[in-house]
Scaffold this active site. Structure first.
Site, PDB file in Angstrom:
ATOM      1  N   TYR A 157      75.225  66.233 131.389  1.00 41.95           N
ATOM      2  CA  TYR A 157      75.582  66.100 129.979  1.00 41.95           C
ATOM      3  C   TYR A 157      76.988  65.523 129.820  1.00 41.95           C
ATOM      4  O   TYR A 157      77.216  64.601 129.027  1.00 41.95           O
ATOM      5  CB  TYR A 157      75.489  67.471 129.310  1.00 41.95           C
ATOM      6  CG  TYR A 157      75.769  67.474 127.829  1.00 41.95           C
ATOM      7  CD1 TYR A 157      74.828  67.006 126.918  1.00 41.95           C
ATOM      8  CD2 TYR A 157      76.981  67.972 127.334  1.00 41.95           C
ATOM      9  CE1 TYR A 157      75.077  67.025 125.544  1.00 41.95           C
ATOM     10  CE2 TYR A 157      77.242  67.998 125.972  1.00 41.95           C
ATOM     11  CZ  TYR A 157      76.289  67.518 125.085  1.00 41.95           C
ATOM     12  OH  TYR A 157      76.538  67.532 123.733  1.00 41.95           O
TER      13      TYR A 157
ATOM     14  N   ILE B 292      73.598  68.740 113.503  1.00 42.80           N
ATOM     15  CA  ILE B 292      74.705  67.836 113.173  1.00 42.80           C
ATOM     16  C   ILE B 292      74.183  66.522 112.607  1.00 42.80           C
ATOM     17  O   ILE B 292      74.724  65.982 111.637  1.00 42.80           O
ATOM     18  CB  ILE B 292      75.578  67.582 114.419  1.00 42.80           C
ATOM     19  CG1 ILE B 292      76.282  68.872 114.843  1.00 42.80           C
ATOM     20  CG2 ILE B 292      76.600  66.482 114.157  1.00 42.80           C
ATOM     21  CD1 ILE B 292      76.993  68.779 116.178  1.00 42.80           C
TER      22      ILE B 292
END
Length: 242
Positions: free
Chosen positions: A148, A16
């Site tokens: 996360y 990304i």
């Protein structure tokens, strides 16, 4: 903000981050990307138009040095994309404290480090864009990803605080929250798991990295000059309502 700006994308050497870096470069911006390759050598397959800067975003001194190099080559950073991040999944009862701290440091504390360093030049210019790449998981939660999810959720509070603190100086701070993206990581998942994920996504497909990049470049553009403190989901509807 005019074309030819100084843009820095952390973790912009692959996936990304690389798509974001290429999208800004295609607009004519001067784009630098951080990487963590051994010996500081830039990735061999990185486009020449991107300035590769070695940087461990968990090290404040390394962050300062990276910004120094970017400033020397491209001028003060005008658009910061905090994208670098890691995962270390595991169920809560089995997750070590070291694992939790390491992920939060790389994903959240590192974003504070680069935002703080970028603000120096932006405050002088009385203009700037900060864009933090979060995740739908930061809004919905995910079993096995306490560390996360916490780090990605924390980016929202960080960005919105920056937006309130620096808005009077013409600096915006926003969050992009991708859903499941077609990357090497998701392609490696078993077919059954990939199919299961798609049943949760109203659009019924994975995002492309370029679709995430499109949202990020928009937030960095003049068209988004009055957008700050926002969360832009690019998740095919997976996290709607959160």
């Amino acid at each position: 903000m005019a074309d030819g700006r100084s843009v820095l994308v952390t973790g912009g050497n692959r996936g990304i981050g690389l798509a974001i870096a290429k999208a800004f470069a295609a607009q004519g911006d001067k784009v630098a990307v951080t990487h963590r390759r051994a010996g500081g050598e830039p990735p061999a397959d990185l486009p020449e138009r991107l300035l590769a800067v070695p940087c461990d975003v968990t090290d404040a001194a390394a962050v300062d040095a990276a910004f120094g190099k970017v400033e020397a080559e491209h001028g003060p950073v005008q658009v910061l994309v905090s994208n670098a991040g890691i995962t270390d999944d595991g169920l809560l009862m089995r997750m070590s404290e070291e694992s939790f701290i390491r992920v939060v440091d790389a994903n959240l504390t590192a974003a504070y480090r680069v935002a703080k360093r970028a603000s120096r030049g932006m405050l002088k210019a009385r203009a700037g864009r900060m864009i933090f790449v979060s995740s739908v998981v930061g809004l919905t939660g995910s079993a096995g990803q306490v560390n996360y999810a916490a780090s990605k959720s924390g980016l929202v509070g960080l960005a919105r605080s920056v937006a309130r603190e620096l808005g009077s100086r013409g600096i915006t701070a926003n969050v992009v929250a991708p859903g499941f993206v077609d990357t090497d990581m998701t392609r490696a998942l078993p077919d059954a798991r990939r199919a299961e994920i798609l049943t949760q996504v109203p659009l019924g497909r994975y995002a492309t990295a370029d679709e995430i990049a499109a949202a990020v470049t928009w937030l960095g553009s003049d068209a988004a000059a009055y957008v700050t403190g926002a969360i832009i989901p690019v998740d095919g509807g997976l996290g709607m309502g959160h």
